[in-house]
Write a protein that holds these residues in place. Sequence first.
Motif, mmCIF file in Angstrom:
data_model
loop_
_atom_site.group_PDB
_atom_site.id
_atom_site.type_symbol
_atom_site.label_atom_id
_atom_site.label_comp_id
_atom_site.label_asym_id
_atom_site.label_seq_id
_atom_site.Cartn_x
_atom_site.Cartn_y
_atom_site.Cartn_z
ATOM 1 N N ASP A 1 0.830 -1.205 0.000
ATOM 2 C CA ASP A 1 0.000 0.000 0.000
ATOM 3 C C ASP A 1 0.867 1.258 0.000
ATOM 4 O OD1 ASP A 1 -2.397 1.524 0.141
ATOM 5 O OD2 ASP A 1 -2.047 1.781 2.295
ATOM 6 N N ASN A 2 0.712 2.061 -1.042
ATOM 7 C CA ASN A 2 1.420 3.341 -1.189
ATOM 8 C C ASN A 2 2.936 3.186 -1.309
ATOM 9 O OD1 ASN A 2 0.821 6.123 -1.516
ATOM 10 N ND2 ASN A 2 1.736 6.552 0.482
ATOM 11 N N ALA A 3 3.411 1.986 -1.667
ATOM 12 C CA ALA A 3 4.854 1.755 -1.780
ATOM 13 C C ALA A 3 5.438 2.467 -2.987
ATOM 14 C CB ALA A 3 5.131 0.263 -1.866
ATOM 15 N N ASP A 4 6.700 2.887 -2.858
ATOM 16 C CA ASP A 4 7.428 3.480 -3.975
ATOM 17 C C ASP A 4 8.252 2.427 -4.716
ATOM 18 O OD1 ASP A 4 6.838 6.378 -3.574
ATOM 19 O OD2 ASP A 4 7.813 5.987 -1.644
ATOM 20 N N VAL A 5 8.826 1.478 -3.970
ATOM 21 C CA VAL A 5 9.633 0.405 -4.535
ATOM 22 C C VAL A 5 9.195 -0.910 -3.920
ATOM 23 C CG1 VAL A 5 11.945 -0.564 -4.808
ATOM 24 C CG2 VAL A 5 11.615 1.920 -4.914
ATOM 25 N N ILE A 6 8.931 -1.904 -4.766
ATOM 26 C CA ILE A 6 8.493 -3.226 -4.307
ATOM 27 C C ILE A 6 9.458 -4.265 -4.862
ATOM 28 C CG2 ILE A 6 6.640 -4.935 -4.317
ATOM 29 C CD1 ILE A 6 4.696 -2.567 -4.877
ATOM 30 N N MET A 7 10.129 -4.983 -3.986
ATOM 31 C CA MET A 7 11.056 -6.034 -4.400
ATOM 32 C C MET A 7 10.386 -7.391 -4.222
ATOM 33 S SD MET A 7 14.650 -4.602 -2.747
ATOM 34 C CE MET A 7 14.090 -4.835 -1.051
ATOM 35 N N LEU A 8 10.196 -8.100 -5.319
ATOM 36 C CA LEU A 8 9.626 -9.451 -5.277
ATOM 37 C C LEU A 8 10.767 -10.447 -5.242
ATOM 38 C CD1 LEU A 8 6.769 -9.063 -7.941
ATOM 39 C CD2 LEU A 8 6.662 -8.680 -5.460
ATOM 40 N N CYS A 9 10.877 -11.176 -4.135
ATOM 41 C CA CYS A 9 11.978 -12.128 -3.942
ATOM 42 C C CYS A 9 11.424 -13.444 -3.435
ATOM 43 C CB CYS A 9 13.003 -11.579 -2.958
ATOM 44 S SG CYS A 9 13.782 -10.038 -3.457
ATOM 45 N N THR A 10 10.471 -13.998 -4.160
ATOM 46 C CA THR A 10 9.793 -15.212 -3.718
ATOM 47 C C THR A 10 10.260 -16.418 -4.530
ATOM 48 O OG1 THR A 10 7.908 -15.205 -5.268
ATOM 49 C CG2 THR A 10 7.783 -13.720 -3.367
ATOM 50 N N SER A 11 9.860 -17.593 -4.076
ATOM 51 C CA SER A 11 10.115 -18.821 -4.823
ATOM 52 C C SER A 11 8.864 -19.271 -5.570
ATOM 53 C CB SER A 11 10.586 -19.929 -3.872
ATOM 54 O OG SER A 11 9.615 -20.160 -2.865
ATOM 55 N N SER A 12 7.889 -18.383 -5.689
ATOM 56 C CA SER A 12 6.631 -18.720 -6.336
ATOM 57 C C SER A 12 6.806 -18.823 -7.846
ATOM 58 C CB SER A 12 5.567 -17.666 -6.019
ATOM 59 O OG SER A 12 4.363 -17.930 -6.715
ATOM 60 N N ALA A 13 6.130 -19.808 -8.440
ATOM 61 C CA ALA A 13 6.155 -19.961 -9.891
ATOM 62 C C ALA A 13 4.977 -19.238 -10.555
ATOM 63 C CB ALA A 13 6.127 -21.439 -10.269
ATOM 64 N N SER A 14 4.084 -18.658 -9.739
ATOM 65 C CA SER A 14 2.908 -17.962 -10.265
ATOM 66 C C SER A 14 2.801 -16.595 -9.593
ATOM 67 C CB SER A 14 1.648 -18.791 -10.009
ATOM 68 O OG SER A 14 1.498 -19.050 -8.621
ATOM 69 N N PRO A 15 1.973 -15.689 -10.145
ATOM 70 C CA PRO A 15 1.964 -14.305 -9.666
ATOM 71 C C PRO A 15 1.678 -14.158 -8.173
ATOM 72 C CG PRO A 15 0.824 -14.464 -11.766
ATOM 73 C CD PRO A 15 1.104 -15.865 -11.339
ATOM 74 N N VAL A 16 2.412 -13.258 -7.553
ATOM 75 C CA VAL A 16 2.178 -12.911 -6.146
ATOM 76 C C VAL A 16 1.677 -11.478 -6.015
ATOM 77 C CG1 VAL A 16 3.885 -14.534 -5.288
ATOM 78 C CG2 VAL A 16 4.602 -12.212 -5.828
ATOM 79 N N LEU A 17 1.767 -10.714 -7.113
ATOM 80 C CA LEU A 17 1.326 -9.320 -7.097
ATOM 81 C C LEU A 17 0.786 -8.940 -8.458
ATOM 82 C CD1 LEU A 17 1.265 -6.432 -5.776
ATOM 83 C CD2 LEU A 17 3.541 -6.093 -6.772
ATOM 84 N N ASP A 18 -0.386 -8.293 -8.467
ATOM 85 C CA ASP A 18 -0.937 -7.718 -9.698
ATOM 86 C C ASP A 18 -0.713 -6.215 -9.642
ATOM 87 O OD1 ASP A 18 -2.311 -6.815 -11.878
ATOM 88 O OD2 ASP A 18 -4.168 -7.908 -11.439
ATOM 89 N N PRO A 19 0.158 -5.681 -10.488
ATOM 90 C CA PRO A 19 0.438 -4.232 -10.438
ATOM 91 C C PRO A 19 -0.799 -3.369 -10.602
ATOM 92 C CG PRO A 19 2.071 -5.378 -11.769
ATOM 93 C CD PRO A 19 1.000 -6.376 -11.476
ATOM 94 N N ALA A 20 -1.847 -3.902 -11.230
ATOM 95 C CA ALA A 20 -3.067 -3.114 -11.427
ATOM 96 C C ALA A 20 -3.762 -2.801 -10.112
ATOM 97 C CB ALA A 20 -4.028 -3.868 -12.354
ATOM 98 N N THR A 21 -3.437 -3.528 -9.058
ATOM 99 C CA THR A 21 -4.087 -3.305 -7.756
ATOM 100 C C THR A 21 -3.356 -2.283 -6.893
ATOM 101 O OG1 THR A 21 -2.840 -5.081 -6.654
ATOM 102 C CG2 THR A 21 -4.876 -5.702 -7.791
ATOM 103 N N LEU A 22 -2.215 -1.770 -7.351
ATOM 104 C CA LEU A 22 -1.443 -0.833 -6.536
ATOM 105 C C LEU A 22 -2.153 0.515 -6.419
ATOM 106 C CD1 LEU A 22 2.152 -1.524 -7.907
ATOM 107 C CD2 LEU A 22 1.114 -2.393 -5.793
ATOM 108 N N SER A 23 -1.967 1.156 -5.285
ATOM 109 C CA SER A 23 -2.612 2.446 -5.045
ATOM 110 C C SER A 23 -1.953 3.575 -5.823
ATOM 111 C CB SER A 23 -2.604 2.768 -3.548
ATOM 112 O OG SER A 23 -1.283 2.726 -3.024
ATOM 113 N N LYS A 24 -0.692 3.370 -6.252
ATOM 114 C CA LYS A 24 -0.006 4.358 -7.084
ATOM 115 C C LYS A 24 1.079 3.634 -7.866
ATOM 116 C CE LYS A 24 3.668 5.905 -3.942
ATOM 117 N NZ LYS A 24 4.242 7.047 -3.193
#
Length: 322
Positions: free
Chosen positions: A196-219
């Motif tokens: 929520d309201n993040a400026d920088v988001i680092m995705l560092c997971t072992s997931s093979a499928s999406p963990v974040l949809d950028p369309a849902t970001l507040s900015k």
Amino acid sequence: MNHIDHHAAPLLLTQQQVRDYLPALPVRAALSALFQALAQERAVQPAQTLTLFPQGAGDVITYQGVLADAGVFGAKLSPYIVTDGRPVISAWTSLMSMQTGQPLLFCDSGLLTAERTAGTSALAIDLLARQDSRLLTLIGCGALGQAHLRHVLSLRDWQHIRVYAPDLAGKPELQQQLQALDPRIEISGSVAAACDNADVIMLCTSSASPVLDPATLSKPALITSISTNAVNAHEVPPASLAAMDVYCDHKHSTPDSAGEMVLASQAGSWQRERIVGDLADLVSQRCTLPDYRRPVFFRSIGMGLQDIAIACALLQQAQAAQ
């Protein structure tokens, strides 16, 4: 990348010896110099190769690279060996001299891989993030995630640093380690809360499928992704690429390996020509910077040249210590 003694006896460094050198290793500077060299055609990045072992016994990936300024070439060998118990995964990097043709270094590169991966993301964040970025988010908190935090903490005047991982709530010791690393770190209860309201988001997971949809970001935010080795693994939906400014570590190889790029290209929703630039373009100021009217996505897959550059910096430190 200078000051290498090309006539010195070759060095063999174990994981513990590598660990001893890590605190003083100039990771981001070495990577920045590497991408400058790549931009000026003073470095060569061959395609990585996958060699399967007979009878399903495993495989080995070879990551190669040539650094002309340092006068070295080399390769990282990363085998995956199938046994009766857990799979055996290791990584070793070798450096050889372009002057003498003799070996210079053979080292355990498990720790170096984490450092160059996190250092690459940090270099991208330093080049791409808004200067007034204040809220940093980390999704995933394994060894790579923690390395990312270490490399990024000093890049901006972060006012809030949020961390989320599905099992983090049940690991009080890890939470204490994070707080000791930086008291600004806050533990979030969900991906949505962390972002929520993040400026920088680092995705560092072992997931093979999406963990974040950028369309849902507040900015609009800068999102970095390293993903995992699963086939076509991706941490954002492939369809989301069309609505973002996309950058990567190496535009000639990343689109062929990054899962979201492969799948988006196959679906016809995005093409590799839409990559704004890679790290060579960014460090040499050959591409435009984002204006943050929409989300920004940086994708790295790892390159042999990154392994060679970090091993080269290690070699310089080890030779200087002798």
